[in-house]
Design a protein around this motif. Structure first.
Motif, PDB file in Angstrom:
ATOM      1  N   SER A   1      10.231  -0.823   5.167  1.00 21.68           N
ATOM      2  CA  SER A   1      10.087   0.626   5.172  1.00 21.68           C
ATOM      3  C   SER A   1       8.625   1.004   4.998  1.00 21.68           C
ATOM      4  O   SER A   1       7.905   0.374   4.217  1.00 21.68           O
ATOM      5  CB  SER A   1      10.920   1.212   4.019  1.00 21.68           C
ATOM      6  OG  SER A   1      10.856   2.615   4.025  1.00 21.68           O
TER       7      SER A   1
ATOM      8  N   LEU B   1       3.973   3.540  -1.575  1.00 19.18           N
ATOM      9  CA  LEU B   1       4.802   3.707  -2.778  1.00 19.18           C
ATOM     10  C   LEU B   1       6.096   4.468  -2.499  1.00 19.18           C
ATOM     11  O   LEU B   1       6.920   4.652  -3.379  1.00 19.18           O
ATOM     12  CB  LEU B   1       4.011   4.463  -3.848  1.00 19.18           C
ATOM     13  CG  LEU B   1       2.703   3.812  -4.303  1.00 19.18           C
ATOM     14  CD1 LEU B   1       2.003   4.700  -5.319  1.00 19.18           C
ATOM     15  CD2 LEU B   1       2.970   2.433  -4.892  1.00 19.18           C
ATOM     16  N   HIS B   2       6.278   4.929  -1.252  1.00 19.55           N
ATOM     17  CA  HIS B   2       7.471   5.722  -0.925  1.00 19.55           C
ATOM     18  C   HIS B   2       8.696   4.813  -0.860  1.00 19.55           C
ATOM     19  O   HIS B   2       8.771   3.952   0.018  1.00 19.55           O
ATOM     20  CB  HIS B   2       7.283   6.430   0.420  1.00 19.55           C
ATOM     21  CG  HIS B   2       6.164   7.412   0.414  1.00 19.55           C
ATOM     22  ND1 HIS B   2       4.860   7.042   0.662  1.00 19.55           N
ATOM     23  CD2 HIS B   2       6.146   8.747   0.179  1.00 19.55           C
ATOM     24  CE1 HIS B   2       4.091   8.112   0.591  1.00 19.55           C
ATOM     25  NE2 HIS B   2       4.842   9.163   0.293  1.00 19.55           N
ATOM     26  N   ASP B   3       9.643   5.031  -1.783  1.00 20.08           N
ATOM     27  CA  ASP B   3      10.801   4.129  -1.760  1.00 20.08           C
ATOM     28  C   ASP B   3      12.148   4.834  -1.765  1.00 20.08           C
ATOM     29  O   ASP B   3      13.190   4.191  -1.848  1.00 20.08           O
ATOM     30  CB  ASP B   3      10.724   3.110  -2.910  1.00 20.08           C
ATOM     31  CG  ASP B   3      10.745   3.770  -4.288  1.00 20.08           C
ATOM     32  OD1 ASP B   3      10.846   5.015  -4.355  1.00 20.08           O
ATOM     33  OD2 ASP B   3      10.662   3.041  -5.285  1.00 20.08           O
TER      34      ASP B   3
ATOM     35  N   LEU C   1       6.166   4.831   5.007  1.00 17.04           N
ATOM     36  CA  LEU C   1       6.140   6.288   5.184  1.00 17.04           C
ATOM     37  C   LEU C   1       4.751   6.802   5.539  1.00 17.04           C
ATOM     38  O   LEU C   1       4.570   7.978   5.816  1.00 17.04           O
ATOM     39  CB  LEU C   1       6.614   6.973   3.884  1.00 17.04           C
ATOM     40  CG  LEU C   1       8.076   7.423   3.767  1.00 17.04           C
ATOM     41  CD1 LEU C   1       8.311   8.713   4.508  1.00 17.04           C
ATOM     42  CD2 LEU C   1       9.023   6.374   4.255  1.00 17.04           C
TER      43      LEU C   1
ATOM     44  N   GLY D   1       0.802  -1.223   0.000  1.00 16.11           N
ATOM     45  CA  GLY D   1       0.000   0.000   0.000  1.00 16.11           C
ATOM     46  C   GLY D   1       0.833   1.271   0.000  1.00 16.11           C
ATOM     47  O   GLY D   1       0.302   2.367  -0.122  1.00 16.11           O
TER      48      GLY D   1
ATOM     49  N   THR E   1       1.169   6.595   7.810  1.00 17.04           N
ATOM     50  CA  THR E   1       0.583   6.064   9.051  1.00 17.04           C
ATOM     51  C   THR E   1      -0.461   4.990   8.718  1.00 17.04           C
ATOM     52  O   THR E   1      -0.741   4.127   9.532  1.00 17.04           O
ATOM     53  CB  THR E   1      -0.069   7.204   9.870  1.00 17.04           C
ATOM     54  OG1 THR E   1      -0.828   8.022   8.969  1.00 17.04           O
ATOM     55  CG2 THR E   1       0.963   8.063  10.544  1.00 17.04           C
TER      56      THR E   1
ATOM     57  N   LYS F   1      16.622   5.134  12.453  1.00 19.27           N
ATOM     58  CA  LYS F   1      16.015   6.418  12.057  1.00 19.27           C
ATOM     59  C   LYS F   1      16.525   6.882  10.695  1.00 19.27           C
ATOM     60  O   LYS F   1      15.875   7.666  10.025  1.00 19.27           O
ATOM     61  CB  LYS F   1      16.204   7.468  13.145  1.00 19.27           C
ATOM     62  CG  LYS F   1      17.412   8.361  13.071  1.00 19.27           C
ATOM     63  CD  LYS F   1      17.260   9.518  14.033  1.00 19.27           C
ATOM     64  CE  LYS F   1      18.556  10.159  14.453  1.00 19.27           C
ATOM     65  NZ  LYS F   1      19.657  10.212  13.504  1.00 19.27           N
TER      66      LYS F   1
ATOM     67  N   GLY G   1      13.703   6.524   0.663  1.00 17.86           N
ATOM     68  CA  GLY G   1      14.462   6.202   1.873  1.00 17.86           C
ATOM     69  C   GLY G   1      14.976   4.773   1.842  1.00 17.86           C
ATOM     70  O   GLY G   1      16.146   4.506   2.160  1.00 17.86           O
TER      71      GLY G   1
END
Ligand code: B12
Length: 228
Positions: free
Chosen positions: A163, A117-119, A165, A115, A167, A213, A121
């Protein structure tokens, strides 16, 4: 240039985030002078071993980048530029490292949870681990818990990095850890988690083995998990 000077030059150019001679560099304009890819080729042609280049120039360069980031001297784009430089160097070094039979420091499967898509980091974490000698199997983003568990088992990875990103997707980390219960591999893999909404309390709550972190903490965790 002598061999050790060449290694120092590679290290400096990693810190400056310069892939090749047309790149300027983060602190000053160095364009026209060779960048990391040219210097690495030069070092290999002179018979300097790939492992030496990795440990004495590239990893030490990335350590310096980490220190600059922690001190607030470097920001995210600087870290990304340096990480991309390392990726370009690794492409050249990888075949030599494999040929030399360099043992990987450990094997980690990385994924951004279902769910999400932030990749960016996660990719930085992957580059950093790869640059310091870990085998990285990157499954990408939006990955289903069962697919993550299958990849860990099939590759016999000793670490898993998750990972998230959002909530709204962080609970997928817990789903992924729970998905191990069906296959019984959980005791063979150390799970680290990260991403902006994640905390060490959350990591503990869902039964992960560690929280990082940033990419440097990810590296410290990997070293701890692998007893380095
Ligand atoms: C870029 C971005 C996007 C890009 C992502 C592109 C990509 N390829 O990644 C796009 C445009 C696709 C996007 C989409 C969305 N986004 Co967005 N996005 C961002 C943004 C601006 C930056 C995230 C980022 O890349 N940071 C830089 C990286 C380097 O940092 P990082 O990911 O935190 O990683 C570091 C550490 O966390 C750690 N780390 C990361 N992973 C791991 C893993 C391990 C194992 C370890 C140890 C460490 C670790 O190390 C990394 C390096 O130091 C943030 C805002 C922000 N300031 O964070 C919003 C943000 C995350 N997005 C948000 C939202 C709401 C969305 C959307 C829902 C928007 C929409 N309405 O469509 C969609 C969701 C899409 C989806 N399903 O995922 C919200 C989330 C809010 C929330 N509470 O959940 C944020 C916080 C913006 C906001 N303030 O509202 N987004």
């Amino acid at each position: 240039m002598k061999g050790d000077e060449l290694l120092q030059e590679i290290e400096l150019n990693v810190v400056q985030g310069r892939r090749n001679s047309s790149d300027e560099g983060l602190d000053e304009d160095l364009s026209g002078t060779p960048g990391v890819t040219e210097l690495v080729e030069d070092a290999l042609n002179r018979g300097i071993g790939a492992k030496g280049i990795l440990v004495d120039a590239i990893s030490s360069g990335m350590t310096e980048v980490g220190e600059r980031y922690e001190k607030g001297m470097y920001f995210l784009p600087d870290m990304l530029a340096a990480a991309e430089t390392v990726e370009a160097a690794m492409e050249i070094l990888e075949p030599y490292l494999l040929k030399a039979g360099i043992e990987s420091r450990g094997k980690i499967v990385l994924a951004t949870v279902k769910g999400d898509l932030h990749d960016i980091g996660k990719n930085i974490v992957g580059l950093m681990l790869k640059g310091t000698g870990y085998s990285v199997i990157d499954l990408g983003n939006n990955v289903d818990p069962d697919d993550i568990v299958s990849a860990v088992v099939e590759n016999e990875a000793n670490m898993l990095g998750l990972s998230a990103l959002l909530t709204t997707t962080m609970h997928q980390m817990s789903e992924t850890i729970e998905a191990f219960s069906g296959v019984g591999f959980r005791d063979k893999v150390k799970v680290m988690v990260g991403g902006a909404p994640i905390s060490s309390e959350f990591a503990e709550e869902i039964g992960a083995d560690g929280y990082g972190k940033d990419a440097f903490e990810a590296l410290k965790l990997a070293d701890d998990f692998t007893d380095i």
